[in-house]
Scaffold this active site. Structure first.
Site, PDB file in Angstrom:
ATOM      1  N   CYS A 194      -4.328 -13.686 -28.343  1.00  0.00           N
ATOM      2  CA  CYS A 194      -3.017 -14.204 -28.735  1.00  0.00           C
ATOM      3  C   CYS A 194      -2.665 -13.796 -30.162  1.00  0.00           C
ATOM      4  O   CYS A 194      -3.482 -13.916 -31.082  1.00  0.00           O
ATOM      5  CB  CYS A 194      -3.001 -15.721 -28.598  1.00  0.00           C
ATOM      6  SG  CYS A 194      -1.419 -16.485 -29.015  1.00  0.00           S
TER       7      CYS A 194
ATOM      8  N   CYS B 105      -2.879 -21.826 -26.828  1.00  0.00           N
ATOM      9  CA  CYS B 105      -1.570 -22.321 -27.271  1.00  0.00           C
ATOM     10  C   CYS B 105      -0.465 -22.139 -26.231  1.00  0.00           C
ATOM     11  O   CYS B 105       0.684 -22.527 -26.476  1.00  0.00           O
ATOM     12  CB  CYS B 105      -1.164 -21.665 -28.587  1.00  0.00           C
ATOM     13  SG  CYS B 105      -0.652 -19.925 -28.440  1.00  0.00           S
TER      14      CYS B 105
ATOM     15  N   PRO C 240      -3.511  -0.146  -3.791  1.00  0.00           N
ATOM     16  CA  PRO C 240      -4.526  -0.310  -2.744  1.00  0.00           C
ATOM     17  C   PRO C 240      -4.667  -1.758  -2.317  1.00  0.00           C
ATOM     18  O   PRO C 240      -4.476  -2.681  -3.120  1.00  0.00           O
ATOM     19  CB  PRO C 240      -5.807   0.205  -3.419  1.00  0.00           C
ATOM     20  CG  PRO C 240      -5.557   0.057  -4.886  1.00  0.00           C
ATOM     21  CD  PRO C 240      -4.096   0.280  -5.076  1.00  0.00           C
ATOM     22  N   ASP C 241      -4.996  -1.962  -1.037  1.00  0.00           N
ATOM     23  CA  ASP C 241      -5.264  -3.321  -0.580  1.00  0.00           C
ATOM     24  C   ASP C 241      -6.716  -3.664  -0.910  1.00  0.00           C
ATOM     25  O   ASP C 241      -7.367  -2.983  -1.698  1.00  0.00           O
ATOM     26  CB  ASP C 241      -4.950  -3.472   0.912  1.00  0.00           C
ATOM     27  CG  ASP C 241      -5.828  -2.578   1.791  1.00  0.00           C
ATOM     28  OD1 ASP C 241      -6.778  -1.952   1.268  1.00  0.00           O
ATOM     29  OD2 ASP C 241      -5.561  -2.495   2.998  1.00  0.00           O
ATOM     30  N   PHE C 242      -7.229  -4.719  -0.296  1.00  0.00           N
ATOM     31  CA  PHE C 242      -8.562  -5.178  -0.662  1.00  0.00           C
ATOM     32  C   PHE C 242      -9.622  -4.845   0.385  1.00  0.00           C
ATOM     33  O   PHE C 242     -10.680  -4.335   0.062  1.00  0.00           O
ATOM     34  CB  PHE C 242      -8.545  -6.694  -0.902  1.00  0.00           C
ATOM     35  CG  PHE C 242      -7.776  -7.089  -2.120  1.00  0.00           C
ATOM     36  CD1 PHE C 242      -8.400  -7.240  -3.342  1.00  0.00           C
ATOM     37  CD2 PHE C 242      -6.405  -7.300  -2.059  1.00  0.00           C
ATOM     38  CE1 PHE C 242      -7.690  -7.589  -4.478  1.00  0.00           C
ATOM     39  CE2 PHE C 242      -5.680  -7.648  -3.182  1.00  0.00           C
ATOM     40  CZ  PHE C 242      -6.330  -7.789  -4.392  1.00  0.00           C
ATOM     41  N   ARG C 243      -9.319  -5.110   1.655  1.00  0.00           N
ATOM     42  CA  ARG C 243     -10.386  -5.138   2.651  1.00  0.00           C
ATOM     43  C   ARG C 243     -10.389  -3.988   3.649  1.00  0.00           C
ATOM     44  O   ARG C 243     -11.283  -3.906   4.473  1.00  0.00           O
ATOM     45  CB  ARG C 243     -10.338  -6.478   3.400  1.00  0.00           C
ATOM     46  CG  ARG C 243     -10.752  -7.623   2.507  1.00  0.00           C
ATOM     47  CD  ARG C 243     -10.467  -8.993   3.100  1.00  0.00           C
ATOM     48  NE  ARG C 243     -10.958 -10.025   2.200  1.00  0.00           N
ATOM     49  CZ  ARG C 243     -10.331 -10.426   1.112  1.00  0.00           C
ATOM     50  NH1 ARG C 243      -9.175  -9.881   0.787  1.00  0.00           N
ATOM     51  NH2 ARG C 243     -10.842 -11.351   0.339  1.00  0.00           N
TER      52      ARG C 243
ATOM     53  N   HIS D 130      -0.740 -16.390  -5.004  1.00  0.00           N
ATOM     54  CA  HIS D 130      -1.846 -16.014  -5.887  1.00  0.00           C
ATOM     55  C   HIS D 130      -1.405 -15.630  -7.286  1.00  0.00           C
ATOM     56  O   HIS D 130      -2.170 -15.036  -8.038  1.00  0.00           O
ATOM     57  CB  HIS D 130      -2.655 -14.877  -5.244  1.00  0.00           C
ATOM     58  CG  HIS D 130      -3.314 -15.268  -3.956  1.00  0.00           C
ATOM     59  ND1 HIS D 130      -3.576 -14.377  -2.939  1.00  0.00           N
ATOM     60  CD2 HIS D 130      -3.742 -16.475  -3.513  1.00  0.00           C
ATOM     61  CE1 HIS D 130      -4.146 -15.006  -1.936  1.00  0.00           C
ATOM     62  NE2 HIS D 130      -4.257 -16.279  -2.259  1.00  0.00           N
TER      63      HIS D 130
ATOM     64  N   CYS E 256      -2.581 -17.402 -32.247  1.00  0.00           N
ATOM     65  CA  CYS E 256      -3.772 -18.211 -32.532  1.00  0.00           C
ATOM     66  C   CYS E 256      -5.093 -17.506 -32.259  1.00  0.00           C
ATOM     67  O   CYS E 256      -6.158 -18.058 -32.554  1.00  0.00           O
ATOM     68  CB  CYS E 256      -3.711 -19.508 -31.731  1.00  0.00           C
ATOM     69  SG  CYS E 256      -3.995 -19.295 -29.950  1.00  0.00           S
TER      70      CYS E 256
ATOM     71  N   THR F 118       0.829  -1.216   0.000  1.00  0.00           N
ATOM     72  CA  THR F 118       0.000   0.000   0.000  1.00  0.00           C
ATOM     73  C   THR F 118       0.859   1.260   0.000  1.00  0.00           C
ATOM     74  O   THR F 118       0.486   2.275  -0.597  1.00  0.00           O
ATOM     75  CB  THR F 118      -0.953   0.029   1.203  1.00  0.00           C
ATOM     76  OG1 THR F 118      -0.211  -0.168   2.411  1.00  0.00           O
ATOM     77  CG2 THR F 118      -2.016  -1.052   1.080  1.00  0.00           C
TER      78      THR F 118
ATOM     79  N   ILE G 293       3.836  -0.906   7.612  1.00  0.00           N
ATOM     80  CA  ILE G 293       4.966  -1.829   7.557  1.00  0.00           C
ATOM     81  C   ILE G 293       6.176  -1.261   6.834  1.00  0.00           C
ATOM     82  O   ILE G 293       7.323  -1.512   7.227  1.00  0.00           O
ATOM     83  CB  ILE G 293       4.533  -3.176   6.924  1.00  0.00           C
ATOM     84  CG1 ILE G 293       5.663  -4.197   7.028  1.00  0.00           C
ATOM     85  CG2 ILE G 293       4.081  -2.992   5.486  1.00  0.00           C
ATOM     86  CD1 ILE G 293       5.250  -5.598   6.633  1.00  0.00           C
TER      87      ILE G 293
ATOM     88  N   ASN H 230       0.495 -11.304  -2.667  1.00  0.00           N
ATOM     89  CA  ASN H 230       0.433 -10.238  -3.664  1.00  0.00           C
ATOM     90  C   ASN H 230       0.774 -10.751  -5.060  1.00  0.00           C
ATOM     91  O   ASN H 230       1.499 -11.736  -5.213  1.00  0.00           O
ATOM     92  CB  ASN H 230       1.390  -9.107  -3.282  1.00  0.00           C
ATOM     93  CG  ASN H 230       0.965  -8.409  -2.007  1.00  0.00           C
ATOM     94  OD1 ASN H 230      -0.151  -8.589  -1.539  1.00  0.00           O
ATOM     95  ND2 ASN H 230       1.857  -7.628  -1.437  1.00  0.00           N
TER      96      ASN H 230
ATOM     97  N   SER I 149      -4.437  -9.244   6.589  1.00  0.00           N
ATOM     98  CA  SER I 149      -5.526  -9.372   7.558  1.00  0.00           C
ATOM     99  C   SER I 149      -5.625 -10.793   8.100  1.00  0.00           C
ATOM    100  O   SER I 149      -6.317 -11.039   9.089  1.00  0.00           O
ATOM    101  CB  SER I 149      -6.860  -8.986   6.902  1.00  0.00           C
ATOM    102  OG  SER I 149      -7.144  -9.871   5.812  1.00  0.00           O
TER     103      SER I 149
ATOM    104  N   ASP J  42       1.843  -8.356  -7.445  1.00  0.00           N
ATOM    105  CA  ASP J  42       2.436  -7.175  -8.092  1.00  0.00           C
ATOM    106  C   ASP J  42       3.905  -7.316  -8.466  1.00  0.00           C
ATOM    107  O   ASP J  42       4.450  -6.479  -9.176  1.00  0.00           O
ATOM    108  CB  ASP J  42       2.254  -5.939  -7.209  1.00  0.00           C
ATOM    109  CG  ASP J  42       2.754  -6.144  -5.779  1.00  0.00           C
ATOM    110  OD1 ASP J  42       3.895  -6.629  -5.603  1.00  0.00           O
ATOM    111  OD2 ASP J  42       2.009  -5.812  -4.834  1.00  0.00           O
TER     112      ASP J  42
END
Length: 250
Positions: free
Chosen positions: A155, A136, A35-38, A125, A158, A30, A237, A108, A197, A110
């Site tokens: 693509c 392909c 931006p984070d999610f929650r 993730h 293809c 962040t 952090i 993350n 979190s 990113d």
């Protein structure tokens, strides 16, 4: 214990450790402008044009049925090619270079840990930097995706649908990465948890495999695992790790 004392304690733990593992989430980035999610200012709380919730648009079923809506959201909200590593990423890179940090396990997508210089990164993730044709399997970098003018990338070979190598809702995590993460966490003598979190499973449950006595948890908001941390620092952090970096002897 005041934050300053906690930061000094974390620096002491780091200097005394030989096998550090970092487990991080969206809050790690962040301070790099992603931006984070929650959180209150997170992606899931922000306004967006689509009538669909982000959790729906980021699902496998939705991606296959409505790739144009998925990519419109993905391109505008999930891609941050100009983002740069912050103090957290930089300290972790230093610790890996010094031989103390053995693995970064991240939720993350990113790629900022690698940008900062870390090579032992387990991406639970996936990553926006890896993309491939579903027909392909041709590989596409993030820059190649950004260079495609059409909203939905197809693509060049293809014409197949190109998708990011990220884990969507309804999809399982890579079991090889899960097993490697378990091995690293169970071997660590210091587990640093940051910017997460600890509510997204099965990723969050991985920290239960830590058998050591030193758990440092750095997160701005409370988590369900706060009571298990020997050191709890409720602050940003990147700023905390920058201060830790200055305290560690060179």
């Amino acid at each position: 214990m005041e934050n300053r004392e906690k930061i000094e304690q974390l620096a002491t733990w780091i200097e005394a450790s030989d096998y550090i593992v970092f487990f991080g989430g969206a809050g790690t980035s962040t301070e790099s402008g992603i931006p984070d999610f929650r959180s209150a200012a997170g992606l899931y709380q922000s306004e967006h044009q689509s009538p669909y919730p982000p959790e729906v648009m980021l699902s496998h079923t939705f991606f296959m049925k409505h790739p144009e809506v998925f990519y419109d959201f993905y391109r505008s909200k999930m891609l941050h090619p100009q983002a740069q590593p912050n103090g957290c990423h930089r300290l972790l890179s230093r610790l890996e270079h010094d031989g103390k940090l053995k693995a970064v396990i991240t939720q993350n997508i990113d790629g900022l840990h690698q940008t900062a210089g870390c090579s032992e990164v387990l991406e639970l993730h996936g990553s926006v930097h890896r993309n491939y044709c579903m027909d392909c399997s041709r590989f596409y970098s993030l820059q190649e995706i950004l260079d495609i003018k059409e909203t939905v990338p197809r693509c060049k070979d293809c014409g197949g649908l190109v998708r990011p190598d990220v884990v969507l809702y309804e999809e399982e995590l890579d079991q090889n990465i899960i097993m490697r993460s378990i091995q690293e966490i169970s071997t660590a003598d210091l587990l640093i948890i940051g910017g997460t979190s600890l509510t997204v499973h099965p990723a969050a449950s991985l920290i239960s495999y830590f058998h050591g006595s030193k758990v440092a948890l750095l997160n701005a908001d409370p988590t369900p695992y706060d009571h298990r941390a020997g050191l709890l620092i409720a602050d940003r952090i990147g700023q905390v790790m920058t201060q830790v970096d200055k305290l560690i002897s060179t």
